[in-house]
Design a protein around this motif. Structure first.
Motif, short mmCIF file in Angstrom:
data_model
loop_
_atom_site.label_atom_id
_atom_site.label_comp_id
_atom_site.label_asym_id
_atom_site.label_seq_id
_atom_site.Cartn_x
_atom_site.Cartn_y
_atom_site.Cartn_z
N LEU A 34 14.82 37.05 93.52
CA LEU A 34 15.62 36.05 92.83
C LEU A 34 17.11 36.27 92.97
CD1 LEU A 34 13.55 35.67 89.53
CD2 LEU A 34 13.28 34.45 91.69
N GLU A 35 17.55 37.53 92.97
CA GLU A 35 18.99 37.79 93.03
C GLU A 35 19.57 37.52 94.41
OE1 GLU A 35 17.16 41.91 93.72
OE2 GLU A 35 16.63 39.98 92.84
N GLU A 36 18.71 37.30 95.40
CA GLU A 36 19.21 37.01 96.74
C GLU A 36 19.38 35.51 97.00
OE1 GLU A 36 16.58 38.92 99.49
OE2 GLU A 36 17.19 40.95 98.91
N LEU A 37 18.99 34.68 96.04
CA LEU A 37 19.04 33.23 96.24
C LEU A 37 20.45 32.64 96.11
CD1 LEU A 37 15.77 32.22 94.35
CD2 LEU A 37 16.10 32.60 96.80
N ASN A 58 14.56 37.45 79.50
CA ASN A 58 13.91 38.75 79.36
C ASN A 58 12.46 38.70 79.80
OD1 ASN A 58 13.88 37.03 76.96
ND2 ASN A 58 12.65 38.61 75.98
N GLN A 59 11.80 37.55 79.63
CA GLN A 59 10.40 37.44 80.04
C GLN A 59 10.25 37.42 81.55
OE1 GLN A 59 7.76 34.86 78.10
NE2 GLN A 59 8.34 35.52 76.06
N VAL A 60 11.19 36.79 82.24
CA VAL A 60 11.14 36.78 83.70
C VAL A 60 11.36 38.19 84.24
CG1 VAL A 60 12.30 35.99 85.82
CG2 VAL A 60 11.78 34.36 83.99
N ILE A 61 12.39 38.86 83.74
CA ILE A 61 12.73 40.17 84.31
C ILE A 61 11.60 41.18 84.09
CG2 ILE A 61 13.90 41.34 82.39
CD1 ILE A 61 16.18 41.90 84.47
N SER A 62 10.85 41.03 83.01
CA SER A 62 9.74 41.94 82.76
C SER A 62 8.52 41.61 83.61
CB SER A 62 9.35 41.91 81.27
OG SER A 62 8.84 40.63 80.91
N SER A 63 8.53 40.44 84.27
CA SER A 63 7.41 40.01 85.10
C SER A 63 7.64 40.23 86.59
CB SER A 63 7.12 38.51 84.86
OG SER A 63 6.81 38.27 83.51
N PRO A 73 14.66 44.84 90.82
CA PRO A 73 15.79 43.97 91.17
C PRO A 73 17.11 44.73 91.27
CG PRO A 73 15.31 43.78 88.83
CD PRO A 73 14.25 44.67 89.42
N ASP A 74 18.05 44.11 91.97
CA ASP A 74 19.41 44.63 92.04
C ASP A 74 20.13 44.16 90.78
OD1 ASP A 74 22.03 45.27 92.49
OD2 ASP A 74 22.20 44.24 94.42
N ARG A 75 20.28 45.04 89.80
CA ARG A 75 20.84 44.63 88.51
C ARG A 75 22.33 44.35 88.59
NH1 ARG A 75 17.55 45.22 84.06
NH2 ARG A 75 19.18 43.97 83.10
N ASN A 76 22.97 44.69 89.71
CA ASN A 76 24.37 44.32 89.90
C ASN A 76 24.51 42.82 90.16
OD1 ASN A 76 25.48 46.94 89.63
ND2 ASN A 76 24.83 47.42 91.72
N ARG A 77 23.40 42.18 90.55
CA ARG A 77 23.43 40.74 90.85
C ARG A 77 22.49 39.95 89.96
NH1 ARG A 77 23.21 38.74 96.75
NH2 ARG A 77 24.08 36.98 95.58
N MET A 78 21.96 40.58 88.93
CA MET A 78 21.03 39.89 88.04
C MET A 78 21.36 40.19 86.59
SD MET A 78 16.84 40.02 87.84
CE MET A 78 16.64 39.16 89.39
N GLY A 79 21.58 39.12 85.82
CA GLY A 79 21.84 39.26 84.39
C GLY A 79 20.63 38.80 83.60
N LYS A 80 20.52 39.26 82.35
CA LYS A 80 19.38 38.93 81.50
C LYS A 80 19.86 38.34 80.18
CE LYS A 80 17.48 42.27 79.12
NZ LYS A 80 17.57 41.82 77.70
#
Length: 205
Positions: A69-72, A81-86, A91-98
């Protein structure tokens, strides 16, 4: 973001590649869910990507679509929070926020009375029956005063549900359920509009 416009781009059947390619590179674009299915038809990419329903992601996995997802987007992906736990990968957390989602009783009924707006996304947000609502709230949170919507059709009963998809059979549509979802989404959009109007934010579809 002074002087810039934000475009929130959903994936309704009205969305056209030509419209995406007309957007100025100086403006900010936020898109959602299955927008990546159009990437083979254009070089355009959103600045930000949003997903808040884990079942959307899990259905991609079920269909053999193992996307990161973070590459899109060009800049950052925002997920619940439900997506990130699934996620089925680290993931690269430098490019993904929750952000934390509050569903209230929405899983149980399309006639929920629990709608709300949280201005600070760090404190979470209310599910308003469509990921597009979170994308709009993100644009407002980022400080944009002019937000333009593309591909926001607010309909589940048409021949096509999403841009780039084949037409559906009428027999495949549960009209009672679809109309219930549409009514719920409109109620959610009204919540956002009330907040936007009170804070001098212009939203145009």
């Amino acid at each position: 973001n002074k002087g810039k416009k934000a475009f929130v781009i959903a994936t309704g059947p009205s969305l056209r590649i030509a419209d995406l390619e007309k957007i100025s590179k100086d403006d900010i674009t936020i898109s959602v869910n299955g927008i990546w299915k159009l990437f083979d038809k254009t070089n355009w990419r959103p600045n930000y990507y949003v997903m808040d329903d884990k079942w959307v992601y899990l259905n991609y996995i079920k269909n053999g679509q193992f996307i990161k997802l973070e590459e899109l987007p060009q800049k950052e992906t925002i997920v619940s929070n439900q997506v990130i736990s699934s996620l089925r990968y680290k993931p690269d957390r430098n490019r993904m926020g929750k952000v934390d989602v509050y569903y209230a009783d929405h899983w149980l009924t399309h006639y929920s009375k629990y709608y709300g707006y949280i201005s600070d996304l760090n404190k979470g947000y209310y599910d308003l029956y469509t990921v597009t609502s979170l994308a709009i709230e993100l644009a407002i949170y980022m400080g944009f005063k002019k937000i333009y919507l593309l591909g926001v059709d607010c309909s589940y009963t048409g021949a096509k549900l999403h841009a780039g998809e084949d037409k559906r059979k009428t027999s495949d549509i549960d009209f009672d359920d679809a109309i219930g979802i549409q009514r719920a989404m409109i109620k959610g959009y009204d919540v956002i509009k009330e907040y936007a109007d009170a804070n001098n934010v212009i939203i145009k579809n």
